[in-house]
Enzyme design. Sequence first.
Site, PDB file in Angstrom:
ATOM      1  CD  GLU A 204      -3.443  -1.286   2.498  1.00  0.00           C
ATOM      2  OE1 GLU A 204      -3.967  -1.063   1.908  1.00  0.00           O
ATOM      3  OE2 GLU A 204      -2.511  -0.936   3.398  1.00  0.00           O
ATOM      4  CG  ASP A 241      -5.327  -3.358   9.826  1.00  0.00           C
ATOM      5  OD1 ASP A 241      -5.659  -3.925  10.305  1.00  0.00           O
ATOM      6  OD2 ASP A 241      -5.976  -3.021   8.870  1.00  0.00           O
ATOM      7  CG  ASP A 311     -10.855  -5.213   7.629  1.00  0.00           C
ATOM      8  OD1 ASP A 311     -12.648  -4.869   6.747  1.00  0.00           O
ATOM      9  OD2 ASP A 311      -9.702  -4.346   7.008  1.00  0.00           O
ATOM     10  CE  LYS A 336     -11.139  -2.824   3.915  1.00  0.00           C
ATOM     11  NZ  LYS A 336     -10.145  -4.210   4.583  1.00  0.00           N
ATOM     12  CE  LYS A 387      -7.010   0.575   6.205  1.00  0.00           C
ATOM     13  NZ  LYS A 387      -7.080  -0.754   7.588  1.00  0.00           N
TER      14      LYS A 387
HETATM   15  C1  2PG Z   1      -7.194  -3.262   5.563  1.00  0.00           C
HETATM   16  C2  2PG Z   1      -7.257  -3.472   3.655  1.00  0.00           C
HETATM   17  C3  2PG Z   1      -6.549  -2.204   3.522  1.00  0.00           C
HETATM   18  P1  2PG Z   1      -6.996  -5.307   2.465  1.00  0.00           P
HETATM   19  O1  2PG Z   1      -7.457  -4.769   6.277  1.00  0.00           O
HETATM   20  O2  2PG Z   1      -8.002  -2.969   5.903  1.00  0.00           O
HETATM   21  O3  2PG Z   1      -4.802  -1.312   4.386  1.00  0.00           O
HETATM   22  O4  2PG Z   1      -6.346  -4.307   2.948  1.00  0.00           O
HETATM   23  O5  2PG Z   1      -6.888  -4.678   1.304  1.00  0.00           O
HETATM   24  O6  2PG Z   1      -5.833  -6.546   2.456  1.00  0.00           O
HETATM   25  O7  2PG Z   1      -7.629  -6.866   3.002  1.00  0.00           O
HETATM   26 MG    MG Z   2      -7.937  -4.502   8.337  1.00  0.00          MG
END
Ligand code: 2PG
Ligand code: MG
Length: 437
Positions: A204, A241, A311, A336, A387
């Site tokens: 990232e 995170d 998350d 997301k 984010k």
């Molecule tokens: C998270 C995301 C973004 P990923 O865990 O919050 O940082 O990671 O897209 O790999 O789930």
């Molecule tokens: Mg996360």
Amino acid sequence: MSTIARVRGRRVWDSRARPTVEAEIVLDTGAIGRAIAPAGASTGSGEAVDLRDGGTRLGGHDVTHAVHHVTTEIDAALRGMDIRDQAAIDRRLIELDGTPQKSRLGGNALTAVSMAALHAAAAAARVPLYVHLARGRKLRIPLPEIQILGGGAHADRRVDIQDFLVTCPSASSFAEAMERTGEVYLAAGRLMRERGHAYGIADEGGWWPAFDTNEEALDLLMRAIESAGYTPGQEVHIALDIAASEFGRDGRYKLGLEGRELDRDGMAELLMGWIERYPILSVEDPFAEDDPDGFCRFTAAVGGRVQVIGDDFLVTNAARIAKAAASRLANCVLIKPNQAGTITETLAALEAARTAGFAAIVSARSGETEDTTIVDLAVGWNAGQIKVGSIARGERTAKWNALIRLEETLAGEATFAGWSALPGSPAPAGAPESQAT
Ligand code: 2PG
Ligand code: MG
């Protein structure tokens, strides 16, 4: 009324050199909406599933079947639909797929089409997407959480913790928060080079985590903030995170870097020790997705002063968020779109967060592209926080720079969210109501 004339899928590429799905919707008026699905690496087991070809070509990551579904089945199902009715479009996508986690047509196919529909609707209305989403509600420019050091699944598990981020709620504007973050990022790079460890960057855009312990990373972040001329905990705060689902199971947490295994209490003690010693304002996924008890106890202990984010555990799912609210399992949720798979379900998750009194952070994925849809969602839905990974790499700066432009465009109409975005602040005026978008 504008209707859908054609839906087309296309294979494009993401920031990890993996194929992903772009969808393009053409309306009868000729207006076009286009969007690209992102992809996660540390995924929650309950999220919408991307459809990948498998096999050996392109590491099994190719998306030719998902793209084909867009151009055939989805095109046939959506033709003639009213582009203003996002809820009906998403319902049809969900029914057409027919699986609980969108595994038949692919979460990647559905996410791209659903977001493309949103763009087409805004194009038909001849307004920017955030205006189309805001429907006259008051807007805020979101508070950013920005990665300085990568880790976890985004850096070959070189450290256990996935994201070492900073956030600047005391900044007077988004642009100022970005400037402070830029100074910290550059200072962290200088410090890494001095240690002989500027080996590059993680998925990232954060610095590659060449450390012997997780705490070494935290210490370097503190020194970077100071060496940039800021006081940690005043101008710049720390956010983490933990992404604990990646190394925790059945209440046991294996810290591979440090070669030790902690139980739930040990993990809580470790994190609470960090919260005492470092100016940590926000902790995401402190426990694994199979450990609601860990979450509850942690939130009870520190939720009054720290943002506790779900998350992988909540996967942008309204029902899960409502359940989590009932047991006070967190006080903030990550939003997301591709975890949910459609825009309508993403908005439902945000509404569930509002109802619960949770804060919300619209988030990118570790596999990203130049697509900036989430910026419009964060601003138009007045989410409060965003984010997007680090301040480096084009797929990240595409979003940050779009926000810089928006802050300028909306001067006088929208204020920077700052502290007001964090849990415990009164609900913002203009929280989204129950409507499709
Ligand atoms: C998270 C995301 C973004 P990923 O865990 O919050 O940082 O990671 O897209 O790999 O789930
Ligand atoms: Mg996360």
